[in-house]
Scaffold this motif. Structure first.
Motif, PDB file in Angstrom:
ATOM      1  N   PRO A 122      40.081  27.968  53.429  1.00 25.90           N
ATOM      2  CA  PRO A 122      39.479  27.226  54.536  1.00 25.90           C
ATOM      3  C   PRO A 122      38.604  26.055  54.063  1.00 25.90           C
ATOM      4  O   PRO A 122      38.680  24.967  54.650  1.00 25.90           O
ATOM      5  N   ALA A 123      37.809  26.258  53.004  1.00 27.30           N
ATOM      6  CA  ALA A 123      36.932  25.184  52.548  1.00 27.30           C
ATOM      7  C   ALA A 123      37.734  23.997  52.027  1.00 27.30           C
ATOM      8  O   ALA A 123      37.365  22.839  52.213  1.00 27.30           O
ATOM      9  N   SER A 179      35.431  39.994  63.837  1.00 23.91           N
ATOM     10  CA  SER A 179      34.164  39.454  64.333  1.00 23.91           C
ATOM     11  C   SER A 179      33.888  38.125  63.637  1.00 23.91           C
ATOM     12  O   SER A 179      34.392  37.855  62.538  1.00 23.91           O
ATOM     13  N   GLU A 180      33.064  37.302  64.263  1.00 22.81           N
ATOM     14  CA  GLU A 180      32.752  36.007  63.674  1.00 22.81           C
ATOM     15  C   GLU A 180      32.042  36.195  62.330  1.00 22.81           C
ATOM     16  O   GLU A 180      32.292  35.451  61.377  1.00 22.81           O
ATOM     17  N   ASP A 216      33.371  34.663  58.823  1.00 24.72           N
ATOM     18  CA  ASP A 216      32.556  33.783  57.976  1.00 24.72           C
ATOM     19  C   ASP A 216      32.462  34.325  56.558  1.00 24.72           C
ATOM     20  O   ASP A 216      32.532  33.575  55.591  1.00 24.72           O
ATOM     21  N   ARG A 217      32.315  35.634  56.484  1.00 28.03           N
ATOM     22  CA  ARG A 217      32.182  36.233  55.159  1.00 28.03           C
ATOM     23  C   ARG A 217      33.486  36.097  54.363  1.00 28.03           C
ATOM     24  O   ARG A 217      33.476  35.632  53.221  1.00 28.03           O
ATOM     25  N   ILE A 218      34.575  36.460  54.968  1.00 29.68           N
ATOM     26  CA  ILE A 218      35.817  36.498  54.176  1.00 29.68           C
ATOM     27  C   ILE A 218      36.427  35.116  53.961  1.00 29.68           C
ATOM     28  O   ILE A 218      37.218  34.936  53.047  1.00 29.68           O
ATOM     29  N   ASP A 219      36.043  34.137  54.766  1.00 34.33           N
ATOM     30  CA  ASP A 219      36.539  32.769  54.565  1.00 34.33           C
ATOM     31  C   ASP A 219      36.233  32.252  53.154  1.00 34.33           C
ATOM     32  O   ASP A 219      36.915  31.364  52.656  1.00 34.33           O
ATOM     33  N   LEU A 244      41.269  34.807  50.285  1.00 36.31           N
ATOM     34  CA  LEU A 244      41.495  35.970  51.159  1.00 36.31           C
ATOM     35  C   LEU A 244      41.913  35.521  52.564  1.00 36.31           C
ATOM     36  O   LEU A 244      42.537  36.275  53.307  1.00 36.31           O
ATOM     37  N   VAL A 245      41.534  34.300  52.893  1.00 35.93           N
ATOM     38  CA  VAL A 245      41.967  33.689  54.157  1.00 35.93           C
ATOM     39  C   VAL A 245      42.656  32.388  53.780  1.00 35.93           C
ATOM     40  O   VAL A 245      42.137  31.627  52.965  1.00 35.93           O
TER      41      VAL A 245
END
Ligand code: OGA
Ligand code: MN
Length: 294
Positions: free
Chosen positions: A289-290, A149-150, A154-157, A194-195
């Motif tokens: 990702p960041a 889910s989105e 967002d949380r795991i990013d 984690l991602v």
């Protein structure tokens, strides 16, 4: 000097898995041929080349070198005498001496996640394989991530995983000699996103590891972090994300650890012999990702 191979490429299952036919590693590959293999690999995450019955350890190492500098496994008793880049996985004992590591990787994992720069590429050659069992199964971490889910994405990013080899080694490998103090000292815990953003495809993939390496999530209580890791792993390894490879002798598999989990399935080690040669290439530290967005 170079042999121009006539290769054929085909996808084997849903989103990952492929076969390269016509690969001949008895001579160096020209750059164009290797580039075609590399882009197929990036697209399919894992591919097999079959029928390489006479592949030598030297040829395996030379092919590995095309993907990057081969890495030497940290437990020297499992590396091949004369070819230290080759890590031997086997249940065979010869003259009282095990040929290689037993029971390696029989849970979902990504190779050498416990290092700051984990293996990005693994090659595994089946020298002798059992007639049943002893498969290697792969789960597509791009597809699994995309299917979350989105809100979950967002949380795991933003999360990071603590990865430890030392705390887990003995509980996972009670049948092996324990790591020496020197081996332990060379393996401090590391932290990974984690991602991760794949540096070559730019795609995001879950990097949740499996039971062995991913110890906890930074900032979460142990039970909560481990529950989240388990939930993600169980989701990511649902059959729709999985390609199962049934080995034939002479198969060579090449996979991308940046976007796949894999596991070895069990086999009857009393009845059957299994001798596998593994090489790895260690690339870059995983990119969060960041970081990729910055
Ligand atoms: C490993 C591993 C798979 C297999 O040793 O890391 O994943 O099928 N092995 O032996
Ligand atoms: Mn592995």
């Amino acid at each position: 000097r170079y042999r121009m191979s006539t290769l054929a490429f085909r996808a084997l299952s849903g989103s990952l898995g492929g076969e390269v036919s016509g690969l001949d590693l008895s001579n160096p590959l020209d750059d164009q041929t290797f580039a075609a293999i590399k882009s197929f690999w990036l697209e399919r995450v894992v591919f097999v080349a079959r029928g390489l019955d006479d592949l030598t350890p030297e040829q395996l190492v030379a092919f590995t070198r095309r993907f990057g500098e081969p890495h030497v496994f940290h437990v020297s008793r499992y590396t091949m005498p004369g070819n230290p880049e080759v890590y031997v996985i086997s249940n065979v004992v010869e003259n009282g001496k095990p040929l290689g590591a037993t029971g390696a990787g029989t849970w979902w994992h990504t190779d050498e996640m416990y290092l700051e720069k984990p293996a990005h590429c693994t090659l595994l050659y089946g020298k002798e394989v059992p007639p049943e069992g002893g498969d290697t199964i792969f789960a597509d971490m791009y597809a699994a991530y995309a299917a979350l889910s989105e809100a979950m994405r967002d949380r795991i990013d933003r999360l990071q995983v603590v990865v430890t080899r030392v705390k887990t080694y003995e509980s996972y490998y009670p049948h092996r000699p324990p790591l020496s103090e020197d081996e332990k000292a060379a393996l401090p815990d590391v932290v990974h996103p984690l991602v991760r953003v794949h540096p070559e495809t730019g795609r995001k993939a879950l990097f949740c590891g499996g039971g062995e390496a991913a110890w906890n999530i930074v900032g979460l209580p142990l039970f909560e972090g481990q529950a989240l890791l388990r939930t993600l792993r169980d989701f990511a390894t649902l059959p729709r994300f999985v390609y199962a490879h049934e080995w034939r002798p002479g198969d060579l598999l090449v996979w991308d650890n940046r976007c796949a989990l894999h596991a070895a399935t069990l086999y009857d080690t009393e009845l059957h012999r299994r001798i596998m040669y593994r090489t790895t290439v260690h690339g870059e530290a995983p990119i969060a990702p960041a970081q990729a967005a910055a």
